[in-house]
Enzyme design. Structure first.
Site, PDB file in Angstrom:
ATOM      1  CD  GLU A  87     -11.695   4.702  -3.764  1.00 32.29           C
ATOM      2  OE1 GLU A  87     -10.807   5.549  -3.913  1.00 32.29           O
ATOM      3  OE2 GLU A  87     -12.171   4.432  -2.648  1.00 32.29           O
ATOM      4  CG  HIS A 110      -1.858   1.165   1.244  1.00 28.55           C
ATOM      5  ND1 HIS A 110      -2.030   2.004   2.317  1.00 28.55           N
ATOM      6  CD2 HIS A 110      -2.692   1.629   0.279  1.00 28.55           C
ATOM      7  CE1 HIS A 110      -2.939   2.931   2.017  1.00 28.55           C
ATOM      8  NE2 HIS A 110      -3.350   2.720   0.794  1.00 28.55           N
ATOM      9  CG  HIS A 111       3.350   2.718  -2.436  1.00 27.89           C
ATOM     10  ND1 HIS A 111       3.953   2.401  -3.640  1.00 27.89           N
ATOM     11  CD2 HIS A 111       4.109   2.161  -1.463  1.00 27.89           C
ATOM     12  CE1 HIS A 111       5.050   1.678  -3.396  1.00 27.89           C
ATOM     13  NE2 HIS A 111       5.157   1.506  -2.087  1.00 27.89           N
ATOM     14  CD  GLU A 112      -3.367   7.808   0.616  1.00 32.00           C
ATOM     15  OE1 GLU A 112      -4.315   7.025   0.547  1.00 32.00           O
ATOM     16  OE2 GLU A 112      -3.191   8.759  -0.198  1.00 32.00           O
ATOM     17  CG  HIS A 162      -8.317   2.867  -3.680  1.00 29.89           C
ATOM     18  ND1 HIS A 162      -9.348   2.700  -2.791  1.00 29.89           N
ATOM     19  CD2 HIS A 162      -8.168   1.688  -4.319  1.00 29.89           C
ATOM     20  CE1 HIS A 162      -9.796   1.456  -2.883  1.00 29.89           C
ATOM     21  NE2 HIS A 162      -9.093   0.815  -3.799  1.00 29.89           N
ATOM     22  CD  GLU A 163      -8.063   7.859  -2.657  1.00 32.57           C
ATOM     23  OE1 GLU A 163      -6.928   7.386  -2.786  1.00 32.57           O
ATOM     24  OE2 GLU A 163      -8.923   7.345  -1.931  1.00 32.57           O
ATOM     25  CD  GLU A 174     -12.937   4.366   0.856  1.00 35.55           C
ATOM     26  OE1 GLU A 174     -12.238   3.387   0.570  1.00 35.55           O
ATOM     27  OE2 GLU A 174     -12.543   5.531   0.785  1.00 35.55           O
TER      28      GLU A 174
END
Ligand code: NOJ
Length: 686
Positions: free
Chosen positions: A484, A385-387, A465-466, A490
């Protein structure tokens, strides 16, 4: 493989300029069966226009085309039109993974030139591909004279609807603060102000039309804005922070503008037009990507029981990650996503690029070497996961080490995140000054692809995502496996601050967002109410609906997000989650109506088994399911998971029935969907 033939006629002479106003002469091109016809012409002022007819009826009335430039004169008036080339194709190609293996690409193509009739001379080409299920067209500026760099400042493509007073649209607002994560609205065409795509229209005569785009590679994404009287919807390109829409040089081409058309609501869902307008696979063998199911350290944060950042409730601890690995191994899931493992989550991580995440430094209670070994021993992989929190400048600068870190630990799938308000992606300009960009501008389009390509070098797949809207790039880059780009599960969690997804949200996704490609929606919540039925933030569906989502909302990776104990509370229902595959030989949207219900059948890859999923919206619906898609003469055991007689999302969401029947292709099942309901069926051949 079908015959492929591409014959080109009337070769054009680029650079030729006609100095007389063109007579408004029509040029037409139709789909292979002739049911869709595109008509092109310029009007008296030399404004280029197109019209689309379907089965003899005008669907898109005469609507404007054109680009606006910074330095060059616009291609908006004083333009003549000239046919350059025609060709046709009828090919079949294979998806390495997907909702179907074989895809037919069947169209007639027309290339035309728009030429300025006044000096300075200028040419802009338009390429139209007309399929039986819709139209794609794009702008292509050929090399000409000594023209080099071109700044496009706007696009003037319009979509005008016929009989518009009676047309309704299902869509989300455009340019929203929350990107594409807003709720769908069903309104008369006249009431639209701004709209993101895909947007779907229904006419009183039953014809449905969806507008979107394909192959958004080196262009800016568009929002539709209300324009003129009678009203048209005009493309507004997401500009760079300096106001330019697209910074390019000749020769260039825009993304394809797409108009999918069908005479039934489900007809739209069975269209492959977006994929067909994308370039073939550029990565070669991608068998290193395996579709499958995953669980992870994720839902616990959205339930606000654990935290991404350091705390005595930190989610990604060794102990908890091991628990998820055991859960995955015990039930045969492939991966375990871990969010909140890396330093950077302790501040305001959701605000525009304000956070410096480390992509290599773990929190002290998360031991990556130990956990990746443990996962491997148990036959499971950690999913990375890379936010970025929108700090793309930082991610951009540290991408190599970020990806290398995961390669070292055998991570081959990464979920990326770009949480930031719209126009909140942080870029550093030539002078090192921070600038903030749209998630669907040209720069962002290139950044998302850059990550996908860097990841592909290491045989890593990406789930964004985003994300920028999906425009079918999975065909070209098949390691871009999901994303996403809409409100996912969510928004049905405790943390959904501004209201949870209503019962018809998933159904609305099917007729809009899902037309663009796979979604990492994360279905399968079993603890629907968290505390009790009165809890305001809760999942507004029945449990059978949750099962059906694994079939209805396509993604080659599907999460099993809820807690182990919540699944083990309903072992008979959980069996469907265990059985359902995520890669398909064929998919058919069998039945459905926008706003009411949808029924999908999908055949498992390399198997004779089929799975059926159906969901309703706010109201109950009785369905008749003919099994005539099954192989004739074969026998199947149907394991049916359906809403109970009293099921309703609001007060009786846990009322479900699991039953088994022997069936053949001659059978028809009568199944009722509750309000917010669903059914899921496994058809096992024996
Ligand atoms: C928003 C994403 O959609 C969600 O899945 C993720 O958990 C958070 N951002 C944190 O990255």
């Amino acid at each position: 493989m079908r015959n492929t033939h591409a014959n080109t006629t009337i070769a054009g002479h680029f650079g030729h300029v006609n100095h007389h106003f063109a007579i408004a002469e029509d040029i037409t091109v139709s789909s292979p069966t002739g049911r869709i016809v595109v008509n092109l012409r310029t009007n008296g002022a030399g404004i280029p226009r197109y019209r689309i007819d379907f089965n003899g009826k005008a669907v898109i009335r005469d609507s404007q085309l054109g680009l606006e430039y910074r330095e060059l004169p616009n291609m908006t008036e004083g333009v003549s039109i000239r046919e350059l080339a025609r060709s046709s194709a009828d090919n079949e190609w294979q998806q390495p993974w997907g909702e179907r293996r074989d895809v037919r690409d069947h169209y007639n193509e027309l290339l035309i030139a728009l030429e300025r009739t006044a000096l300075p001379a200028q040419q802009l080409n338009l390429r139209f591909r007309v399929f039986n299920d819709g139209v794609g067209f794009r702008y292509e500026m050929p090399a000409q004279g000594d023209l080099g760099a071109v700044d496009v400042v706007g696009e003037l493509t319009e979509f005008g609807f016929v009989d518009q007073r009676d047309v309704t649209a299902l869509y989300i607002r455009g340019e929203d603060r929350d990107r594409y994560e807003t709720l769908y609205e069903s309104v008369p065409y006249e009431a639209i102000h701004t709209a993101a795509t895909p947007i779907t229209f229904k006419r009183p005569d039953g014809i449905v039309v969806s507008l979107h785009e394909a192959a958004l590679v080196d262009w800016a994404g568009y929002t539709l804005i209300s324009h003129s009287n009678p009203k048209t919807l005009r493309t507004r390109l997401a500009p760079w922070s300096d106001g330019t829409a697209v910074k390019t040089a000749v020769p260039f081409k825009s993304s394809w503008r797409t108009v999918q058309i069908a005479d039934s609501d489900v007809g739209l869902l069975n269209s492959d037009l977006i994929l067909n307008l994308n370039e073939p696979n550029k990565l070669g063998d991608v068998s290193w990507f395996k579709p499958g199911k995953y669980t992870g350290i994720w839902w616990e944060m959205h339930r606000q029981e654990y935290t991404w950042g350091a705390s005595d409730k930190h989610g990604a601890t060794n102990e908890r990650v091991k628990g998820r690995i055991d859960f995955a191994a015990d039930y045969g899931f492939d991966g375990v996503l871990v969010e909140g493992w890396n330093v950077g989550w302790d501040g305001d991580w959701w605000s525009n690029g304000g956070v410096d995440f480390s992509f290599t430094e773990t929190y002290p209670d998360f031991d990556m070497p130990m956990l990746s070994t443990y996962a491997a021993e148990r036959g499971v992989r950690i999913i990375g996961h890379h936010e970025t929190s929108g700090n793309v400048a930082l991610y951009n600068a540290t991408l190599d080490e970020a990806l290398d870190y995961y390669t070292k630990y055998d991570v081959n799938l990464i979920k990326t995140g770009y949480v930031a308000w719209s126009k909140g992606l942080r870029r550093l300009d030539d002078k090192g000054f921070p600038r903030y960009e749209w998630h669907d501008g040209q720069w962002a389009a290139q950044e998302y692809i850059r990550v996908v390509l860097e990841a592909a070098e290491r045989k890593i797949s990406i789930n964004t995502h985003e994300s920028i809207k999906d425009t079918g790039l999975r065909r070209t880059y098949p390691n871009w496996v999901s994303r996403e780009s809409a409100r996912g599960m969510e928004y049905s969690s405790v943390g959904a601050a501004d209201g949870v997804n209503p019962p018809d949200h998933d159904l609305n996704l099917v007729f809009t967002r899902m037309l663009s490609g796979p979604m990492d929606y994360t279905p399968g919540i079993f603890d629907l109410t968290y505390r009790d039925l009165e809890t305001p933030a809760r999942v507004k569906s029945t449990l059978a609906h949750q099962l059906a989502l694994y079939v209805v909302l396509y993604s080659p990776i599907q999460m099993v997000p809820d807690y182990r104990e919540h699944y083990e509370r309903y072992p008979d229902a959980f069996q469907f989650v265990l059985d359902v595959p995520t890669d398909w030989e064929e998919s058919i949207a069998l039945d459905g109506a926008i706003g009411d219900y949808v029924v999908y059948a999908r055949q498992e890859r390399d198997s004779k088994d089929w799975y059926v999923g159906a969901i309703s919206g706010n109201n109950a619906h009785d369905t008749k399911l003919s099994l005539n898609f099954l192989e004739q003469g074969a026998s199947y055991t149907a394991q049916i998971y359906r809403d109970g007689e009293k099921a309703h999302w609001e007060n009786t969401p846990f009322d479900y029935i699991v039953e088994t029947r022997e069936v053949t292709s001659a059978d028809t099942l009568n199944l009722r969907l509750a309000a917010g309901g669903g059914f899921a069926i496994r058809l096992h051949e024996h």
